[in-house]
Design a protein around this motif. Structure first.
Motif, PDB file in Angstrom:
ATOM      1  N   ALA A  85      32.136  36.041  61.092  1.00  0.00           N
ATOM      2  CA  ALA A  85      31.044  36.267  60.148  1.00  0.00           C
ATOM      3  C   ALA A  85      30.165  35.028  60.058  1.00  0.00           C
ATOM      4  N   ILE A  89      26.224  34.335  61.474  1.00  0.00           N
ATOM      5  CA  ILE A  89      25.165  33.911  60.550  1.00  0.00           C
ATOM      6  C   ILE A  89      24.543  32.591  61.024  1.00  0.00           C
ATOM      7  N   GLN A 271      28.841  35.435  43.941  1.00  0.00           N
ATOM      8  CA  GLN A 271      29.849  36.492  43.913  1.00  0.00           C
ATOM      9  C   GLN A 271      31.170  36.122  44.557  1.00  0.00           C
TER      10      GLN A 271
ATOM     11  N   MET B 164      30.106  43.820  43.775  1.00  0.00           N
ATOM     12  CA  MET B 164      31.397  43.947  44.439  1.00  0.00           C
ATOM     13  C   MET B 164      32.355  44.904  43.726  1.00  0.00           C
ATOM     14  N   ARG B 191      39.260  48.223  53.319  1.00  0.00           N
ATOM     15  CA  ARG B 191      38.571  47.280  54.191  1.00  0.00           C
ATOM     16  C   ARG B 191      38.064  47.973  55.456  1.00  0.00           C
ATOM     17  N   LYS B 198      29.573  49.931  57.149  1.00  0.00           N
ATOM     18  CA  LYS B 198      28.457  49.007  56.966  1.00  0.00           C
ATOM     19  C   LYS B 198      27.325  49.146  57.987  1.00  0.00           C
ATOM     20  N   ILE B 331      41.400  39.436  47.361  1.00  0.00           N
ATOM     21  CA  ILE B 331      41.292  40.332  48.512  1.00  0.00           C
ATOM     22  C   ILE B 331      39.929  41.021  48.520  1.00  0.00           C
ATOM     23  N   THR B 333      37.205  39.754  47.474  1.00  0.00           N
ATOM     24  CA  THR B 333      36.228  38.763  47.936  1.00  0.00           C
ATOM     25  C   THR B 333      36.246  38.632  49.448  1.00  0.00           C
ATOM     26  N   ARG B 334      37.454  38.665  50.020  1.00  0.00           N
ATOM     27  CA  ARG B 334      37.565  38.548  51.471  1.00  0.00           C
ATOM     28  C   ARG B 334      36.886  39.712  52.170  1.00  0.00           C
ATOM     29  N   ILE B 335      37.151  40.914  51.658  1.00  0.00           N
ATOM     30  CA  ILE B 335      36.525  42.107  52.230  1.00  0.00           C
ATOM     31  C   ILE B 335      35.006  41.984  52.087  1.00  0.00           C
ATOM     32  N   TRP B 336      34.607  41.491  50.934  1.00  0.00           N
ATOM     33  CA  TRP B 336      33.185  41.370  50.600  1.00  0.00           C
ATOM     34  C   TRP B 336      32.436  40.464  51.574  1.00  0.00           C
ATOM     35  N   THR B 337      33.044  39.291  51.901  1.00  0.00           N
ATOM     36  CA  THR B 337      32.386  38.362  52.824  1.00  0.00           C
ATOM     37  C   THR B 337      32.244  38.993  54.201  1.00  0.00           C
ATOM     38  N   ASP B 338      33.272  39.734  54.624  1.00  0.00           N
ATOM     39  CA  ASP B 338      33.192  40.420  55.910  1.00  0.00           C
ATOM     40  C   ASP B 338      32.035  41.410  55.920  1.00  0.00           C
ATOM     41  N   GLN B 340      29.196  41.188  54.153  1.00  0.00           N
ATOM     42  CA  GLN B 340      27.858  40.623  53.978  1.00  0.00           C
ATOM     43  C   GLN B 340      27.420  39.706  55.111  1.00  0.00           C
ATOM     44  N   LYS B 341      28.208  39.633  56.166  1.00  0.00           N
ATOM     45  CA  LYS B 341      27.859  38.650  57.204  1.00  0.00           C
ATOM     46  C   LYS B 341      26.527  38.982  57.864  1.00  0.00           C
TER      47      LYS B 341
END
Lengths: 305, 341
Positions: A85, A89, A271, B164, B191, B198, B331, B333-338, B340-341
């Motif tokens: 990721a 970016i 967030q 989120m 996930r 996405k 967890i 948050t981790r899914i979230w970052t994946d 939004q990349k």
């Protein structure tokens, strides 16, 4: 004695002048130290701490922030892998900043040349036109671009009316949208230094080159470009550096899925609630900018001399 | 002489805010505070009100925590209220002892996020669901598959509001899990579902009222009131209540622990529990408000709006959104970052 007296006076006067200069510089040095170095130290410290559950940091040493910049561990099986990721970016940021600089140069060079070759009395008027975009807030200009390129916006409407397309082209929320926004916003930053160095160009050199049967391309390559190189270097730096850290433009035109480094950093402080990672990413960006500057300035100084 | 005094008095009144008895600084979600209600409050109590916007719970939390914000009132979502209380950011203003508290709907008088309402007052409640442009897609819209397994017509035209907790709650129920579950097999399914979905989303952004109405996006995860407002601009837009389960949230007004204008803030909390004033909030932002008796002050289009009146056959699919444990949040948050990349 009578001879040395004025000398001593001179030395004292010199010292006083040096001291006065330092005193005059002191306020700006203090401000720079307080406003730039101070926060930087905080950022460095934060990057080595543990993230708090609801944002903030816990005062407990950890490498997690820095490890998180380039690696990621799967939350379910714990395997460590490269942070795809972040790398995608990072790549997008470098790629878009490079393209922005390139397009600004391609568009800015003829513009600056055009202005520099106008009669002296007209130049100020043309320069004024270049600065007009600065009269409006960046945010408003970015939203205006959104109005132009949205699916039911002006550009798509025009193309459909002309019969060139029958479905709107998806321009919003793409890399293209971000690139368009950045080229538009940063173009004046390229034109201004280019113009400054072109204005000093001795145009009789160009005439001389033509008299010696140089082709127009050769004149450009051998006479104009070497003479305006300081302007090209300054313009490229002024465009590339802010592009790399762009935030507002990708935020609005990229729609939150096409993140650039600036947005990724913001995400960590918001967030994602991972301040140490955000701090480490900020420092990564800082290092990237510094390295890019050194390489670029060195390369352009060596070549041609 | 009398005339002179009268004219001086009139001049003072006209001068308005300069002679106000005080200030009140409200920090609220963007597009959420009705200007007419604020004017009414200003005139009634002779207080100068300033409203500042934020776009997410995290923005608000980060800014207030940093200090020096100067705000008196904040309006966090229910799931964030325990965090605000735990961090000591809210004043225990005891709105449950205020005069107008009797108007609070019993359903909302004792919520899990603020037992007994010692800190907060209902602002508005709403549901998380899907908005769809019916010009683009005509099939069933009462399902989260609009987001997670979208029909071909909608692929590449979907926006997901980057909140989120809302998205995770929707996704957990879509794969058949319980709210805030720490069951790893469920979370892994979530996930995989989201990562696969996405590429079909064009954006993850706030401010969707305009974008939906203008056709930038054809569908999206949205809040019912926001969808309502888009429909008022573009009648093609409909709101779906996902049958797999949809989160119900409430935003709540509270006084900040370091507020400078506590008395005016208390007046404000009491003021918005008055049915007539609560109706003004709903009439503006288009969500329900949790105050009994506000219905009769509501505009006609509010009483019949399909976005606000949940169809009875889908009502049981609604569930209150809750504050998950820090381990589940990690967890998420981790899914979230994946994503939004």
């Amino acid at each position: 004695m009578a001879v040395t007296q004025p000398n001593t006076d001179l030395v004292i006067a010199n010292r006083r002048e040096t001291r006065n200069r330092w005193l005059l510089l002191l306020p700006s040095i203090v401000i720079l130290l307080a406003a730039a170095v101070g926060p930087l130290i905080v950022v460095v410290i934060y990057s080595f701490l543990t993230a708090g559950d609801y944002g903030g940091v816990v005062w407990h040493f950890s490498w997690d922030g820095w490890l998180g910049v380039f690696t990621t561990s799967d939350p379910f099986d714990g395997t460590l892998s490269l942070a795809n990721a972040h790398i995608s970016i990072l790549w997008r940021s470098v790629k878009l900043s490079f393209l922005t600089t390139l397009f600004c140069l391609i568009l800015g060079f003829p513009t600056a040349y055009f202005i520099a070759t106008r009669p002296v009395t007209q130049r100020d008027g043309w320069m004024l036109l270049i600065t007009i975009p600065f009269w409006t807030n960046l945010l408003i200009r970015t939203f205006a671009i959104m109005g132009l390129i949205r699916n039911e916006g002006l550009a798509n409407g025009l193309l459909e009316w002309l019969g060139i397309i029958d479905h709107p082209i998806q321009m919003m929320f793409t890399d293209f949208a971000i690139l368009l926004g950045m080229v538009y916003v940063y173009l004046p930053l390229m034109v201004l230094p280019l113009y400054a160095s072109m204005e000093r160009l001795n145009f009789s050199l160009i005439d001389a080159a033509y008299d010696l049967y140089a082709t127009p391309f050769r004149v450009l390559r051998r006479v104009i470009v070497p003479a305006v190189k300081p302007g090209v270097v300054a313009g490229s730096i002024l465009v590339f550096v802010p592009s790399l850290g762009a935030y507002v433009i990708p935020r609005i035109l990229g729609g939150g899925t096409q993140l650039m480094l600036g947005n990724l950093i913001e995400l960590q402080f918001g967030q994602a609630r991972n301040w140490p990672l955000g701090a480490a990413l900020s420092l990564t960006l800082l290092v990237m900018v510094t390295v890019a500057l050194i390489v670029y300035v060195r390369a352009s100084a060596n070549e041609g001399d | 002489m009398k005339q002179l005094i009268a004219s001086i008095a009139a001049a003072c009144l006209l001068a308005g805010p300069a002679f106000a008895e005080g200030n009140l600084n409200i920090y609220n979600w963007g597009n959420y505070t009705p200007p007419d209600m604020i004017r009414k409050f200003e005139e009634k109590y002779n207080v100068k009100v300033t409203v500042t916007d934020y776009d997410s719970n995290d923005t608000a939390l980060a800014k207030v925590e940093a200090g020096g914000h100067g705000f008196d009132i904040v309006v966090p979502a229910g799931i964030y209220v325990p965090i605000w209380i735990e961090k000591g950011l809210l004043l225990e203003a005891r709105p449950d002892q205020m005069e107008n508290f009797k108007n609070v709907d019993p359903k909302w008088a004792n919520p899990t996020f603020d037992p007994g309402r010692h800190y907060t007052v209902p602002w508005q409640w709403g549901t998380v669901g899907v908005s769809v442009n019916r010009k683009v897609y005509k099939g069933d819209i009462n399902t989260s598959s609009i987001l997670f397994n979208p029909p071909d017509e909608l692929k590449g035209k979907i926006n997901v509001v980057p909140e989120m907790n809302d998205l995770m709650a929707l996704a957990v129920h879509y794969v058949g899990g319980e709210t805030c579950t720490n069951d790893m097999t469920v979370l892994k399914k979530v996930r995989d579902l989201l990562v696969a979905a996405k590429p079909n989303w064009v954006s993850m952004d706030y401010g969707t009222v305009e974008q939906l109405a203008q056709g930038d996006i054809a569908a999206g995860m949205n809040w019912n009131g926001s969808s309502f407002r888009s429909r008022l601009i573009n009648p093609q837009l409909e709101f779906g209540f996902p049958q797999e389960g949809f989160p119900i949230f409430m935003d709540n007004a509270a006084i900040l622990a370091d507020a400078a204008n506590v008395d005016n803030a208390r007046l404000f909390l009491n003021f918005i529990m008055d049915p007539e004033n609560a109706a003004m909030i709903s009439a503006y932002a288009r969500y329900g408000n949790g105050i009994v008796g506000s219905d009769k002050y509501m505009p006609e289009d509010m009483k019949t709006a399909p976005e606000v009146n949940i169809p009875p056959e889908l009502a049981k699919a609604g569930f209150p959104i809750e504050t998950c444990s820090p381990e589940v949040m990690k967890i998420y948050t981790r899914i979230w970052t994946d994503l939004q990349k």
